[in-house]
Design a protein around this motif. Structure first.
Motif, PDB file in Angstrom:
ATOM      1  N   ALA A  13       0.735  -1.014   0.264  1.00 20.96           N
ATOM      2  CA  ALA A  13      -0.082  -0.190  -0.039  1.00 20.96           C
ATOM      3  C   ALA A  13       1.187   1.196  -0.336  1.00 20.96           C
ATOM      4  CB  ALA A  13      -0.829   0.252   1.347  1.00 20.96           C
ATOM      5  N   VAL A  14       0.875   1.650  -0.981  1.00 17.76           N
ATOM      6  CA  VAL A  14       1.728   3.269  -1.445  1.00 17.76           C
ATOM      7  C   VAL A  14       1.576   4.290  -0.056  1.00 17.76           C
ATOM      8  CG1 VAL A  14       2.752   5.160  -2.869  1.00 17.76           C
ATOM      9  CG2 VAL A  14       2.032   3.529  -4.016  1.00 17.76           C
ATOM     10  N   ALA A  15       2.837   4.346   0.471  1.00 15.78           N
ATOM     11  CA  ALA A  15       2.549   4.825   1.966  1.00 15.78           C
ATOM     12  C   ALA A  15       2.597   7.069   1.600  1.00 15.78           C
ATOM     13  CB  ALA A  15       4.047   4.825   2.569  1.00 15.78           C
ATOM     14  N   SER A  16       0.635   6.955   2.152  1.00 22.26           N
ATOM     15  CA  SER A  16       0.945   8.588   2.084  1.00 22.26           C
ATOM     16  C   SER A  16       2.932   9.597   2.855  1.00 22.26           C
ATOM     17  CB  SER A  16       0.082   9.048   3.253  1.00 22.26           C
ATOM     18  OG  SER A  16       0.421   8.803   4.541  1.00 22.26           O
ATOM     19  N   GLY A  17       2.676  10.109   1.996  1.00 24.79           N
ATOM     20  CA  GLY A  17       3.984  11.111   1.746  1.00 24.79           C
ATOM     21  C   GLY A  17       4.969   9.776   1.622  1.00 24.79           C
ATOM     22  N   GLU A  74       4.854   5.537  13.732  1.00 19.35           N
ATOM     23  CA  GLU A  74       4.694   7.494  13.450  1.00 19.35           C
ATOM     24  C   GLU A  74       6.485   7.601  13.831  1.00 19.35           C
ATOM     25  OE1 GLU A  74       4.744   6.909  18.567  1.00 19.35           O
ATOM     26  OE2 GLU A  74       3.321   6.191  16.622  1.00 19.35           O
ATOM     27  N   ARG A  75       7.169   6.959  13.534  1.00 26.24           N
ATOM     28  CA  ARG A  75       8.833   7.437  13.503  1.00 26.24           C
ATOM     29  C   ARG A  75       9.349   6.592  11.640  1.00 26.24           C
ATOM     30  NH1 ARG A  75      13.950   6.854  17.596  1.00 26.24           N
ATOM     31  NH2 ARG A  75      15.308   8.057  16.362  1.00 26.24           N
ATOM     32  N   VAL A  76       8.722   5.717  11.209  1.00 20.28           N
ATOM     33  CA  VAL A  76       8.875   5.227  10.444  1.00 20.28           C
ATOM     34  C   VAL A  76       9.028   5.929   9.173  1.00 20.28           C
ATOM     35  CG1 VAL A  76       8.393   2.867   8.849  1.00 20.28           C
ATOM     36  CG2 VAL A  76       8.076   2.894  11.317  1.00 20.28           C
ATOM     37  N   PRO A  77       7.922   6.685   8.967  1.00 24.02           N
ATOM     38  CA  PRO A  77       8.359   7.471   8.143  1.00 24.02           C
ATOM     39  C   PRO A  77       9.527   8.646   7.818  1.00 24.02           C
ATOM     40  CG  PRO A  77       5.464   8.090   8.597  1.00 24.02           C
ATOM     41  CD  PRO A  77       6.964   7.285   9.322  1.00 24.02           C
ATOM     42  N   GLU A 116       6.707   0.427  -0.579  1.00 25.66           N
ATOM     43  CA  GLU A 116       6.068   1.310  -0.209  1.00 25.66           C
ATOM     44  C   GLU A 116       6.472   2.878  -0.392  1.00 25.66           C
ATOM     45  OE1 GLU A 116       2.539  -1.632   2.242  1.00 25.66           O
ATOM     46  OE2 GLU A 116       4.476  -0.309   2.863  1.00 25.66           O
ATOM     47  N   TYR A 117       7.637   3.048   0.512  1.00 28.61           N
ATOM     48  CA  TYR A 117       7.582   4.223   0.449  1.00 28.61           C
ATOM     49  C   TYR A 117       9.115   4.313  -0.281  1.00 28.61           C
ATOM     50  CZ  TYR A 117       6.021   4.572   5.578  1.00 28.61           C
ATOM     51  OH  TYR A 117       5.788   4.298   6.886  1.00 28.61           O
ATOM     52  N   GLY A 118       9.016   3.752  -1.404  1.00 23.17           N
ATOM     53  CA  GLY A 118       9.710   4.476  -2.783  1.00 23.17           C
ATOM     54  C   GLY A 118      11.359   4.513  -2.666  1.00 23.17           C
ATOM     55  N   VAL A 119      11.856   3.890  -1.778  1.00 20.41           N
ATOM     56  CA  VAL A 119      13.512   3.563  -2.190  1.00 20.41           C
ATOM     57  C   VAL A 119      13.992   2.970  -2.613  1.00 20.41           C
ATOM     58  CG1 VAL A 119      14.591   3.522   0.213  1.00 20.41           C
ATOM     59  CG2 VAL A 119      12.178   4.392   0.946  1.00 20.41           C
ATOM     60  N   PRO A 120      14.723   2.384  -2.997  1.00 20.76           N
ATOM     61  CA  PRO A 120      15.606   0.924  -3.632  1.00 20.76           C
ATOM     62  C   PRO A 120      16.432   0.393  -2.386  1.00 20.76           C
ATOM     63  CG  PRO A 120      16.558   3.405  -4.313  1.00 20.76           C
ATOM     64  CD  PRO A 120      15.806   4.068  -3.447  1.00 20.76           C
ATOM     65  N   VAL A 121      16.577  -0.511  -2.801  1.00 22.24           N
ATOM     66  CA  VAL A 121      17.232  -1.013  -1.590  1.00 22.24           C
ATOM     67  C   VAL A 121      18.581  -2.254  -2.225  1.00 22.24           C
ATOM     68  CG1 VAL A 121      14.639  -2.274  -1.229  1.00 22.24           C
ATOM     69  CG2 VAL A 121      16.430  -3.108  -2.854  1.00 22.24           C
ATOM     70  N   ILE A 122      19.347  -2.518  -1.423  1.00 23.20           N
ATOM     71  CA  ILE A 122      21.034  -3.519  -1.422  1.00 23.20           C
ATOM     72  C   ILE A 122      20.232  -4.550  -0.726  1.00 23.20           C
ATOM     73  CG2 ILE A 122      23.005  -4.007  -1.204  1.00 23.20           C
ATOM     74  CD1 ILE A 122      23.440  -0.210  -1.599  1.00 23.20           C
ATOM     75  N   ARG A 132      15.187   4.620  -8.225  1.00 22.77           N
ATOM     76  CA  ARG A 132      13.112   5.204  -7.271  1.00 22.77           C
ATOM     77  C   ARG A 132      12.530   5.026  -8.342  1.00 22.77           C
ATOM     78  NH1 ARG A 132      14.358   7.377  -2.712  1.00 22.77           N
ATOM     79  NH2 ARG A 132      16.348   8.198  -1.930  1.00 22.77           N
ATOM     80  N   ARG A 133      13.009   4.759  -9.969  1.00 22.19           N
ATOM     81  CA  ARG A 133      11.627   5.549 -11.066  1.00 22.19           C
ATOM     82  C   ARG A 133      11.007   4.540 -11.301  1.00 22.19           C
ATOM     83  NH1 ARG A 133      15.495   8.985 -13.756  1.00 22.19           N
ATOM     84  NH2 ARG A 133      16.639   7.389 -14.806  1.00 22.19           N
ATOM     85  N   ALA A 134      11.943   3.437 -10.856  1.00 23.05           N
ATOM     86  CA  ALA A 134      11.241   1.844 -10.649  1.00 23.05           C
ATOM     87  C   ALA A 134      10.956   1.086 -10.189  1.00 23.05           C
ATOM     88  CB  ALA A 134      13.141   0.760 -10.902  1.00 23.05           C
ATOM     89  N   VAL A 135      11.211   1.771  -8.322  1.00 19.89           N
ATOM     90  CA  VAL A 135       9.944   0.948  -7.256  1.00 19.89           C
ATOM     91  C   VAL A 135       8.875   2.133  -7.696  1.00 19.89           C
ATOM     92  CG1 VAL A 135      10.116   2.017  -4.926  1.00 19.89           C
ATOM     93  CG2 VAL A 135      12.166   1.593  -6.111  1.00 19.89           C
ATOM     94  N   VAL A 136       8.539   3.291  -8.254  1.00 21.82           N
ATOM     95  CA  VAL A 136       7.501   4.389  -8.316  1.00 21.82           C
ATOM     96  C   VAL A 136       6.441   3.030  -9.387  1.00 21.82           C
ATOM     97  CG1 VAL A 136       6.502   6.062 -10.024  1.00 21.82           C
ATOM     98  CG2 VAL A 136       8.501   6.618  -7.773  1.00 21.82           C
TER      99      VAL A 136
END
Length: 705
Positions: free
Chosen positions: A521-525, A598-601, A629-635, A680-684
């Motif tokens: 679920a795409v995270a708000s913000g 509340e600290r995760v975002p 969900e937060y649009g962050v790339p990964v290793i 990041r574009r691929a994550v979106v």
């Protein structure tokens, strides 16, 4: 006449290594007035994805989705239809093969034909093939002969009809090009179990059973390269073609004309002809692989048709029992699912709630009962799901002090989660399906057998293929044997990736395992930024198999400027590793303990990348999907479902496990701005294909049997 702008068709295309065709086709569609074009990439290939993205570049009304696996022709079009869920029911959707060329005015002509024929209608253009200067008919209408099991194209190979004629009815439509309203698509989507071939015949039969008219519009014309969207080209077809052609013909027609008629009755002649077709195409020389594939497809089709027949008969018996007992004759349309997921906090109940919401959003008539512990966190309580308190709370292992006290606590039957759930099932009267989202090791066979004793179907979600905390021990051997017995007794076993399916099948001796991807679920913000320097983020429960020792070794070799944030509750055995690393390197920050929601975002907003250097892992990662969900790339290290998912989606870097040098190189590579932005574009793009509204219907179909 209806407003033309509002009725401009939206075009759906499933791509499988056809980007060269789409580079020509996409501009044609936009020039012909398409409201939008949505392409689902089924190829699971980075080069093909880049070529497809280039073909769509500069065309704002062309949207490209990427599937994490090849979901087949029908499954791909169903995903696109769900992706267009915000469009009104009376908007027009045109399903189109990529190996086609539109003549000018084709899309408006299809829209006009729908206006003329009425809302409950599906329209095809005249489809031609051959030399563009002297085309011949490939499809101008067709028929399905249910007596002989034959599908035929009218006028095949003949000159096409005059382009000024009125639309006319037909008994069959080719899946190469079809247009209708989204309301019709949503009422009868493709059967995703067919994967390839015969989807259009199956759909035509179901549409006609609902009173939907099928028509051909001569004023609309499309040129089609027969076989162009397949990996084989020319008169000879490959093994994949012959397998699915024989399998799906048997599955579709057996439901309408009977399996015996296909094998020994009027349909047997065409059945034998389909089996011999590979040999005829090769003039009786060679083709052993194709002939073997044709026979394997027929046998698989017979098996599947028999299973469908048994299932239909079982549903009929259940319906008659309900009627005899005074129940509502229509009650069988609704499915009640009892969910076993007793964890009271953390990522797993959050996953379960989102998964169930995805099924509820599919619109299917399913009701969930989720027996819960009294201490379930409030953010997991839903007014859409019945959640009676029927599972006892248990003291966490960390509060019990010793392993023996923990064993004694879990050994008491009246305190066990699985026993409480079985007692709940025994008392409940309206449960049709049991969904086990968590496995209680060593007692899984008991839970499955007790559920089956009350005539409930059992579906097991195998998140972790095996336990990692006692791998290789005698306890592990017993656990594996008992878990396998429970899984083999279940009606369906679900995993998240193809790799997990292969491992589970071999490890537990499972004949059939279904893949249901991990949704998000795409995270708000998710696109927001936080103050402070960018960080590499290690997030989640920190156990020995998470590779935090490899992470700190690799980070020590990294010479960049990004900090390292380690956030999560750590086992005692790894705390010393983190403490020593923090003392040695001031760039490392450790957020010790459970991270409040509340600290995760904030953590993910300033994350340069999320790092998952796991060493021993046979599962899919919730943290990986939180990053998506937060649009962050990964290793990630190449274990479990991590490497497979990241490679398929193109959202980061995959490194060998237990390799600090490779990890350090990946950290440095992730610092390159252009590469990081590309990930990041691929994550979106991945967010669109993994949304719960796309995954929910897959789980729904399994729960409904």
């Amino acid at each position: 006449m209806t407003d033309r702008r509002r009725r401009a068709p939206h075009v759906a295309i499933v791509n499988y290594f056809t980007s060269s065709y789409l580079a020509v086709l996409l501009p044609q569609l936009m020039a012909d007035g398409a409201a939008s074009v949505t392409v689902l990439d089924n190829s699971c290939n980075d080069e093909e994805w880049h070529a497809l993205s280039e073909a769509a570049a500069g065309q704002p009304d062309v949207r490209v989705l990427r599937s994490p696996r090849n979901v087949g022709f029908g499954g791909g079009h169903n995903i696109i239809a769900r992706h267009l869920g915000d469009l009104a029911d009376d908007e027009v959707l045109c399903v189109l093969n990529p190996d086609t060329r539109m003549e000018p005015g084709c899309l408006p002509a299809l829209s006009d034909a729908l206006d003329e024929m009425g809302p409950d209608c599906v329209v095809s253009p005249v489809i031609v093939t051959g030399a563009p200067t002297v085309p011949v008919v490939w499809f101008a209408g067709g028929d399905i002969d249910l007596r002989r099991g034959v599908v035929s194209h009218r006028g095949y190979g003949q000159p096409p009809p005059a382009p000024d004629g009125a639309a006319y009815l037909t008994g069959f439509l080719s899946g190469a090009v079809m247009a209708t309203t989204l309301r019709v698509w949503r009422s009868e989507p493709f059967d995703e179990r067919l994967f390839l071939y015969w989807e259009d015949a199956d759909l035509a039969l179901r549409w006609q059973a609902r009173g939907v008219a099928l028509a051909v519009a001569p004023r609309a014309r499309v040129w089609h390269e027969e076989g162009g969207s397949q990996t084989h080209v020319g008169e000879q077809h490959g093994a994949v073609y012959h397998r699915y052609m024989n399998r799906n013909r048997t599955v579709v027609l057996a439901a309408h004309m009977g399996l015996l008629s296909l094998l020994v009755g009027y349909g047997a002649k065409r059945t034998v002809g389909q089996l011999l077709r590979p040999a005829r195409e090769r003039r009786w020389r060679g083709g052993a692989a194709e002939c073997g594939a044709a026979l394997a497809g027929l046998l698989d089709g017979v098996r599947t048709a028999l299973l469908h027949a048994v299932a239909r008969r079982s549903v009929g018996h259940a319906h008659r029992r309900a009627v005899r007992s005074g129940g509502d004759a229509g009650a069988g349309a609704s499915t009640t699912v009892a969910v076993f997921a007793p964890t009271a906090s953390g990522g797993h109940p959050e996953y379960v709630r989102k998964a169930l919401d995805g099924v509820l959003d599919s619109g299917d008539d399913i009701r969930f009962i989720w027996p819960r512990r009294p201490d379930l966190e409030g953010r997991f309580v839903s007014d859409r799901i019945s959640q009676p308190v029927a599972i006892p709370a248990q003291r966490p292992r960390s509060d019990l002090g010793s392993t023996w006290r923990w064993v004694a606590e879990r050994a008491r039957p009246w305190r066990r989660h699985d026993m409480a759930f079985c007692l709940f099932l025994w008392r409940a009267r309206d449960v049709d399906v049991v969904l086990l989202e968590e496995i209680q090791r060593f007692t899984l066979p008991l839970v499955v057998w007790l559920s089956r004793l009350r005539d409930r179907r059992v579906v097991v979600r195998l998140h972790n293929i095996r336990r990692h905390d006692y791998t290789g021990s005698t306890v592990d051997t017993v656990d594996e044997w008992l878990t396998g017995a429970g899984l083999r007794a279940a009606d369906a076993v679900l995993v998240h990736t193809e790799g997990n399916r292969e491992v589970a099948g071999v490890r537990y001796g499972l004949a059939r395992v279904s893949v249901v991807p991990h949704g998000i679920a795409v995270a708000s913000g998710a696109d927001s930024s936080a103050a402070g320097a960018p960080t590499f983020l290690f997030f989640g429960e920190i156990r020995e198999n998470k590779g935090v020792d490899i992470l700190v070794q690799g980070y020590a070799k990294y010479a960049g400027e990004s900090a390292l944030a380690i956030a999560g509750r750590a086992e005692h055995s790894v705390r010393r590793v983190i403490d020593d690393a923090v003392d040695r390197d001031r760039r490392i920050e450790w957020i010790d303990g459970f991270v409040e929601p509340e600290r995760v975002p904030e953590l993910f907003a300033r994350a340069h990348a999320v790092v998952l250097p796991y060493t021993d892992f046979e599962a899919q990662s919730g943290v990986l999907h939180t990053a998506i969900e937060y649009g962050v790339p990964v290793i990630v290290s190449d274990v479990g479902g991590l490497g497979e998912t990241v490679r398929a989606l193109g959202i980061g870097i995959v490194v060998p496990p237990r390799d600090p040098v490779a990890l350090a190189d990946a950290l440095t590579a992730m610092d390159e701005p252009e590469r990081n932005h590309g990930f990041r574009r691929a994550v979106v793009a991945a967010q669109q294909s993994l949304e719960w509204r796309a995954i929910g219907p897959v789980l729904s179909s399994i729960l409904r049997g």
